[in-house]
Design an enzyme around this catalytic site. Sequence first.
Site, PDB file in Angstrom:
ATOM      1  N   HIS A 308       0.859  -1.198   0.000  1.00  0.00           N
ATOM      2  CA  HIS A 308       0.000   0.000   0.000  1.00  0.00           C
ATOM      3  C   HIS A 308       0.889   1.241   0.000  1.00  0.00           C
ATOM      4  O   HIS A 308       1.948   1.256   0.606  1.00  0.00           O
ATOM      5  CB  HIS A 308      -0.899   0.020   1.247  1.00  0.00           C
ATOM      6  CG  HIS A 308      -2.096   0.893   1.084  1.00  0.00           C
ATOM      7  ND1 HIS A 308      -2.042   2.246   1.282  1.00  0.00           N
ATOM      8  CD2 HIS A 308      -3.357   0.627   0.683  1.00  0.00           C
ATOM      9  CE1 HIS A 308      -3.230   2.773   1.049  1.00  0.00           C
ATOM     10  NE2 HIS A 308      -4.049   1.810   0.678  1.00  0.00           N
ATOM     11  N   ASP A 365      -7.947  -5.303  -0.119  1.00  0.00           N
ATOM     12  CA  ASP A 365      -8.414  -6.220  -1.167  1.00  0.00           C
ATOM     13  C   ASP A 365      -8.087  -7.680  -0.895  1.00  0.00           C
ATOM     14  O   ASP A 365      -8.569  -8.561  -1.605  1.00  0.00           O
ATOM     15  CB  ASP A 365      -7.793  -5.797  -2.509  1.00  0.00           C
ATOM     16  CG  ASP A 365      -8.338  -4.440  -2.952  1.00  0.00           C
ATOM     17  OD1 ASP A 365      -7.541  -3.498  -3.067  1.00  0.00           O
ATOM     18  OD2 ASP A 365      -9.564  -4.335  -3.102  1.00  0.00           O
TER      19      ASP A 365
HETATM   20  C1  SDX Z   1      -6.280  -0.030  -3.041  1.00  0.00           C
HETATM   21  O1  SDX Z   1      -4.441   4.486  -2.226  1.00  0.00           O
HETATM   22  C2  SDX Z   1      -5.399   3.873  -1.578  1.00  0.00           C
HETATM   23  O2  SDX Z   1      -5.782   4.272  -0.512  1.00  0.00           O
HETATM   24  C3  SDX Z   1      -5.959   2.655  -2.314  1.00  0.00           C
HETATM   25  C4  SDX Z   1      -6.980   1.847  -1.522  1.00  0.00           C
HETATM   26  C5  SDX Z   1      -8.247   2.621  -1.263  1.00  0.00           C
HETATM   27  O3  SDX Z   1      -8.960   2.276  -0.298  1.00  0.00           O
HETATM   28  O4  SDX Z   1      -8.577   3.490  -2.109  1.00  0.00           O
HETATM   29  O5  SDX Z   1      -6.423   1.414  -0.298  1.00  0.00           O
HETATM   30  C6  SDX Z   1      -7.419   0.612  -2.322  1.00  0.00           C
HETATM   31  O6  SDX Z   1      -6.049   0.297  -4.173  1.00  0.00           O
HETATM   32  C7  SDX Z   1      -5.402  -1.014  -2.297  1.00  0.00           C
HETATM   33  C8  SDX Z   1      -4.203  -1.496  -3.167  1.00  0.00           C
HETATM   34  C9  SDX Z   1      -4.688  -2.614  -4.099  1.00  0.00           C
HETATM   35  N1  SDX Z   1      -3.650  -2.986  -5.053  1.00  0.00           N
HETATM   36  C10 SDX Z   1      -2.970  -4.161  -4.934  1.00  0.00           C
HETATM   37  O7  SDX Z   1      -3.145  -4.982  -4.032  1.00  0.00           O
HETATM   38  C11 SDX Z   1      -1.974  -4.399  -6.082  1.00  0.00           C
HETATM   39  C12 SDX Z   1      -0.659  -4.955  -5.492  1.00  0.00           C
HETATM   40  N2  SDX Z   1      -0.029  -3.861  -4.744  1.00  0.00           N
HETATM   41  C13 SDX Z   1       0.969  -3.094  -5.443  1.00  0.00           C
HETATM   42  O8  SDX Z   1       0.819  -2.962  -6.808  1.00  0.00           O
HETATM   43  C14 SDX Z   1       1.412  -1.835  -4.675  1.00  0.00           C
HETATM   44  O9  SDX Z   1       1.684  -2.223  -3.402  1.00  0.00           O
HETATM   45  C15 SDX Z   1       0.489  -0.631  -4.656  1.00  0.00           C
HETATM   46  C16 SDX Z   1       0.017  -0.250  -6.015  1.00  0.00           C
HETATM   47  C17 SDX Z   1      -0.687  -0.881  -3.787  1.00  0.00           C
HETATM   48  C18 SDX Z   1       1.277   0.524  -4.047  1.00  0.00           C
HETATM   49  O10 SDX Z   1       2.244   0.870  -4.986  1.00  0.00           O
HETATM   50  P1  SDX Z   1       3.420   1.908  -4.623  1.00  0.00           P
HETATM   51  O11 SDX Z   1       3.099   2.682  -3.401  1.00  0.00           O
HETATM   52  O12 SDX Z   1       3.714   2.656  -5.878  1.00  0.00           O
HETATM   53  O13 SDX Z   1       4.602   0.969  -4.216  1.00  0.00           O
HETATM   54  P2  SDX Z   1       5.724   0.483  -5.200  1.00  0.00           P
HETATM   55  O14 SDX Z   1       5.095  -0.138  -6.401  1.00  0.00           O
HETATM   56  O15 SDX Z   1       6.696   1.588  -5.392  1.00  0.00           O
HETATM   57  O16 SDX Z   1       6.375  -0.702  -4.330  1.00  0.00           O
HETATM   58  C19 SDX Z   1       7.512  -0.478  -3.505  1.00  0.00           C
HETATM   59  C20 SDX Z   1       8.308  -1.787  -3.606  1.00  0.00           C
HETATM   60  C21 SDX Z   1       8.689  -2.160  -5.037  1.00  0.00           C
HETATM   61  O17 SDX Z   1       9.840  -2.978  -4.967  1.00  0.00           O
HETATM   62  P3  SDX Z   1      11.323  -2.274  -5.174  1.00  0.00           P
HETATM   63  O18 SDX Z   1      11.271  -1.531  -6.484  1.00  0.00           O
HETATM   64  O19 SDX Z   1      11.506  -1.377  -3.972  1.00  0.00           O
HETATM   65  O20 SDX Z   1      12.279  -3.451  -5.198  1.00  0.00           O
HETATM   66  O21 SDX Z   1       7.513  -2.878  -3.125  1.00  0.00           O
HETATM   67  C22 SDX Z   1       7.277  -3.787  -4.217  1.00  0.00           C
HETATM   68  C23 SDX Z   1       7.570  -3.039  -5.487  1.00  0.00           C
HETATM   69  O22 SDX Z   1       7.946  -3.932  -6.516  1.00  0.00           O
HETATM   70  N3  SDX Z   1       5.854  -4.168  -4.125  1.00  0.00           N
HETATM   71  C24 SDX Z   1       5.405  -5.404  -4.363  1.00  0.00           C
HETATM   72  C25 SDX Z   1       4.026  -5.348  -4.107  1.00  0.00           C
HETATM   73  N4  SDX Z   1       3.690  -4.097  -3.732  1.00  0.00           N
HETATM   74  C26 SDX Z   1       4.830  -3.370  -3.755  1.00  0.00           C
HETATM   75  N5  SDX Z   1       6.038  -6.523  -4.763  1.00  0.00           N
HETATM   76  C27 SDX Z   1       5.257  -7.618  -4.907  1.00  0.00           C
HETATM   77  N6  SDX Z   1       3.928  -7.660  -4.682  1.00  0.00           N
HETATM   78  C28 SDX Z   1       3.278  -6.534  -4.278  1.00  0.00           C
HETATM   79  N7  SDX Z   1       1.967  -6.565  -4.055  1.00  0.00           N
END
Ligand code: SDX
Length: 437
Positions: A308, A365
């Site tokens: 998140h 989720d």
């Molecule tokens: C919702 O914003 C809100 O409030 C949203 C929400 C709401 O109520 O409106 O809470 C609802 O959208 C919840 C999120 C649902 N999405 C997912 O579950 C999809 C999987 N999650 C990721 O795609 C990610 O965690 C996000 C999109 C939720 C957040 O993305 P960020 O803040 O841009 O984080 P990032 O992609 O920069 O990740 C930081 C690191 C990265 O690795 P490095 O580059 O540092 O090596 O963490 C890794 C990412 O690759 N990472 C994950 C991951 N989430 C982050 N790696 C594997 N699996 C994951 N789920």
Amino acid sequence: MPESAKAVLVVGDQRVELPILVGTHGERAIDISRLRELSGLVTYDPSLANTAITQSAITYIDGDQGILRYRGIPIEQFTEKPNFIEVAYLLIFGHLPNKTELSQFSEALTENELLHEGLTQQFYHIPLDAPPMAILSAMLSQLACYHQEFLKVEDPESFLAVAARLISKVRTIAAFSYRRSQGLPFIYPDPHLRYCANFLHMMFSLPYKQYIVTPEIEDALNLVFILHADHEQNCSTMTVRTVGSAKANLFASCAAGVSALWGPLHGGANVEVIQMLERIYQGGMSAEECIAAAKDKSNPFRLYGFGHRIYKNYDPRAKILKQACERVFANLQHKDPLLDIARKLEELALADPYFIERKLYPNVDFYSGILLRAMGIPTNMFTVCFAIGRLPGWIAQWKEQHDNPESRIIRPRQLYIGLVEEKYVPLAERQTSQRIF
Ligand code: SDX
């Protein structure tokens, strides 16, 4: 300005003093609203992860502590007797409704639960396999055609009327899109049923057999909608604010929010989670392989329902939803192997350095789909349910911006990195493989 109330930006021989704003819980923001005027500089923050786009009194999140409060009330306090409509009222109007206010609001919802028959007819021209979020966005936008009197809301009465239309009709639209996809006749809303029971009635009743909701399921759906109701400046809410900042009507603004929510990184994740769990259940991959794939940078796969932007701790909504799954399953003697797989995935991830270092925890989720499945709601309707829950939050945020006399159209700047200046080349003189970049 006292030292603590300002930030000093020094760029070369330029020195700019910028005020610091302080929030309710002491969080601080550098006010850069005059930065370009004072320094000729802009800031660069492409995903706005470091940028507050507004001051808001609706929802408070502490991502490190895993705190979520609606108008100051912790979400845990809504779980005892969940009532989505009173939470919707709280978010939109800023206080819990008294008996009169709640019954008037409920009455407004009942009076507005039907769709104009012209809108209903349109469902018959939509392909049976159309994505429900595409239908929802289109139909919300279409409400502007049937309620043109609400394209401008300039007084509290008309605002309440348009909010009631949206919150009430979103259920009918969602249920009708499901019925259409199943080749079933539309079941019209029953004015004697409460909000969630009515939605499930429209989804699952048959002409010869009324769907009777159990108290556990009705409470569970109220809880799911409450937990999705608002989440400060998330992607879809930012979309609603952006569209609303141009003075576009509330129907169009919320229709845009639906489109943003559809994304698999946002509200669409609840569908991805179930598909991920089903793939493991059907033997397509093991839980361990799933974790490995999520960690593999060469693989676009993510552990859906994890991570998140704000929560660097367990999403409090996920905690409540996980408990609700266990409670509803026990009460209904319901079993779902996907819950066991979800628990296993959570256990593996929370013990894995990759997730620990990045502070990746279950988000809203991760368990929501398992609970919706227990109610018989099909996977492709999960994000629609997220939208039904989030609608009051979008309306509240749109209203907060609309009522703020200092609000301006949202129009960020950019850093141009294209060509300096080029001459127009007539078609006859252009090389065949001319590439600009
Ligand atoms: C919702 O914003 C809100 O409030 C949203 C929400 C709401 O109520 O409106 O809470 C609802 O959208 C919840 C999120 C649902 N999405 C997912 O579950 C999809 C999987 N999650 C990721 O795609 C990610 O965690 C996000 C999109 C939720 C957040 O993305 P960020 O803040 O841009 O984080 P990032 O992609 O920069 O990740 C930081 C690191 C990265 O690795 P490095 O580059 O540092 O090596 O963490 C890794 C990412 O690759 N990472 C994950 C991951 N989430 C982050 N790696 C594997 N699996 C994951 N789920």
